[in-house]
Design an enzyme around this catalytic site. Structure first.
Site, PDB file in Angstrom:
ATOM      1  CE1 TYR B   8      -3.646   2.753   2.182  1.00  0.00           C
ATOM      2  CE2 TYR B   8      -4.396   1.701  -0.132  1.00  0.00           C
ATOM      3  CZ  TYR B   8      -4.062   2.949   0.817  1.00  0.00           C
ATOM      4  OH  TYR B   8      -5.061   3.598   0.647  1.00  0.00           O
ATOM      5  NE  ARG B  14     -11.002   2.947  -0.194  1.00  0.00           N
ATOM      6  CZ  ARG B  14     -11.986   3.332   0.148  1.00  0.00           C
ATOM      7  NH1 ARG B  14     -12.970   1.988   0.402  1.00  0.00           N
ATOM      8  NH2 ARG B  14     -12.632   4.389  -1.117  1.00  0.00           N
ATOM      9  CD1 TRP B 107      -9.672   9.780  -0.231  1.00  0.00           C
ATOM     10  CD2 TRP B 107      -8.130  10.861  -1.050  1.00  0.00           C
ATOM     11  NE1 TRP B 107      -9.070  10.191   0.592  1.00  0.00           N
ATOM     12  CE2 TRP B 107      -7.932  10.496   0.263  1.00  0.00           C
ATOM     13  CE3 TRP B 107      -6.708  11.701  -1.954  1.00  0.00           C
ATOM     14  CZ2 TRP B 107      -6.082  10.046   1.408  1.00  0.00           C
ATOM     15  CZ3 TRP B 107      -5.812  11.623  -0.566  1.00  0.00           C
ATOM     16  CH2 TRP B 107      -5.726  10.754   0.150  1.00  0.00           C
TER      17      TRP B 107
END
Lengths: 200, 206
Positions: B8, B14, B107
């Site tokens: 990530y 997430r 976002w």
């Protein structure tokens, strides 16, 4: 075997795949389809104010994918190992991401904006998605292993829904994905169900 | 024991639900945090060109909820029966719906006015409606003094903690109308494995 009662609207929408899973597994279920006018009365009785819901021996489950996974497990379509199950889940989640984009143009009220969104979807979003998914499907026409899973059924379900909204067959040129679709439609339970669903 | 590599970026985002379940399970893993400049090199290697990805003995699993559920199952923390598992999944999906609504304005909305409008709608209308459902569903499990499902922590708690971190950061008393949910947050934070992870995890903006 538990008793199953699925409640949704009449159309394919979010419950189409769930009904297919019951059909593929040969599992009996009560297929409750409500009118729009019945929804306000039902809404407060649902866990999160949404449908589909599945009542299993009195317990009410919501969230399409949670329901789908439960039925898929009962039908033996959820993957044979934990890793396979994760692969099935990831394919379904990716389809769900695509569905968000579909809902976006579907509910667009401004007609001009709607057409723009559909164009962007048909010319860019969907082709990119299908290119990715073509690589994830194998040459025997399955996303996971070499037998039918919920991932295959979910893919077919979304393509079936899109059929009426696109001018051409988006799977043209995608050999593996076309095989996935063929595998799903030739499943005996699903074939019989689709015959019933599309004959009126 | 399988080898686990979690890919990530430098953030909770997430990947954090999976990290929380790995911590609860006490499973060692490589916590790979990519710089943005590295992403173009890694993106084509990921099944759907996205992160997080969990690599399990070479097999790559993407999609944050699929990953978290897989990790949860590795230590028997995904629900003990099909119905329990469905309940855990349903709760997690509900929390993810809220996280997605936040991601939408944080976002994906560039227009400042639209951003503020969406945020207001989320905190004034959407979130209270769903916190109401979540409180009721927690209470439905034996009065709500334990966990969402059965008598143990599942991936439902991991997603709930991530959601509550984000909403509390914006509105510190957001859970005060929902006492069972508020108490559960504290129970998750002190859960063995998770407690230690929370103390040592990198502090990041997202």
């Amino acid at each position: 075997m538990p008793s199953y009662k699925l409640t949704y609207f009449k159309h394919w929408g979010r419950a189409g795949v769930l009904r297919l899973l019951f059909a593929a597994g040969g599992i009996e279920f009560e297929d409750v389809r409500i009118e729009r006018e019945q929804w306000p009365e039902l809404k407060p009785k649902t866990p999160m104010g949404q449908i589909p819901i599945l009542e299993v021996d009195g317990t009410i489950i919501c969230q399409t994918k949670a329901i789908g996974r439960l039925i898929a497990k009962e039908a033996g379509l959820a993957g044979k190992t934990p890793l396979e199950a994760a692969q099935v889940d990831m394919i379904v989640d990716g389809l769900s991401d695509l569905q968000v984009k579909i809902v976006d143009f579907f509910i667009e009220k401004d007609e001009k904006k709607k057409q723009e969104k559909i164009k962007e979807f048909a010319e860019k979003t969907l082709p990119m998605f299908l290119d990715t998914y073509e690589k994830l499907a194998n040459s025997s026409g399955h996303f996971v292993g070499d037998a039918l899973t919920w991932a295959d059924v979910d893919f077919f379900s979304l393509m079936f829904f899109l059929k009426d909204h696109l001018p051409n067959d988006p799977l043209k040129g995608h050999v593996n994905l076309t095989k996935v679709r063929d595998n799903v439609t030739s499943n005996p339970g699903i074939a019989a169900w689709m015959e019933k669903e599309t004959s009126h | 024991m399988p080898s686990y590599k979690l890919y990530y970026f430098h953030g909770r985002g997430r990947a954090e639900p999976a990290r929380l379940m790995l911590a609860a399970a006490g499973l060692p893993y490589e916590d790979i945090r990519l710089e943005y400049e590295q992403w173009p090199e890694y993106k084509p290697k990921m099944p759907m060109g996205q992160a997080p990805v969990l690599e399990v003995d070479g097999t790559m699993i993407c999609q944050s909820v699929a990953i978290a559920r897989f990790v949860a199952k590795e230590s028997g923390r995904a629900g003990k029966t099909n119905i329990e598992q469905a309940w855990a999944d349903m709760m997690a999906d509900g929390f993810v719906d809220m996280l997605n609504k936040m991601a939408d304005y944080v976002w994906y909305e560039e227009d400042e006015a639209r951003k503020a409008e969406k945020k207001k709608t989320f905190f004034d209308t959407t979130l209270p409606e769903f916190l109401g459902y979540f409180e009721k569903l927690l209470v439905a499990n034996n009065g709500g003094g334990g966990f969402f499902v059965g008598d143990g922590l599942t991936h439902a708690e991991a997603f709930f903690l991530c959601l509550s971190d984000d909403i509390i950061a914006e509105k510190p008393n957001v859970l005060s109308p929902y006492p069972k949910l508020a108490a559960l947050v504290e129970r998750i934070k002190t859960y063995p494995g998770i407690k230690e992870w929370l103390a040592k995890r990198p502090q990041t903006p997202f």
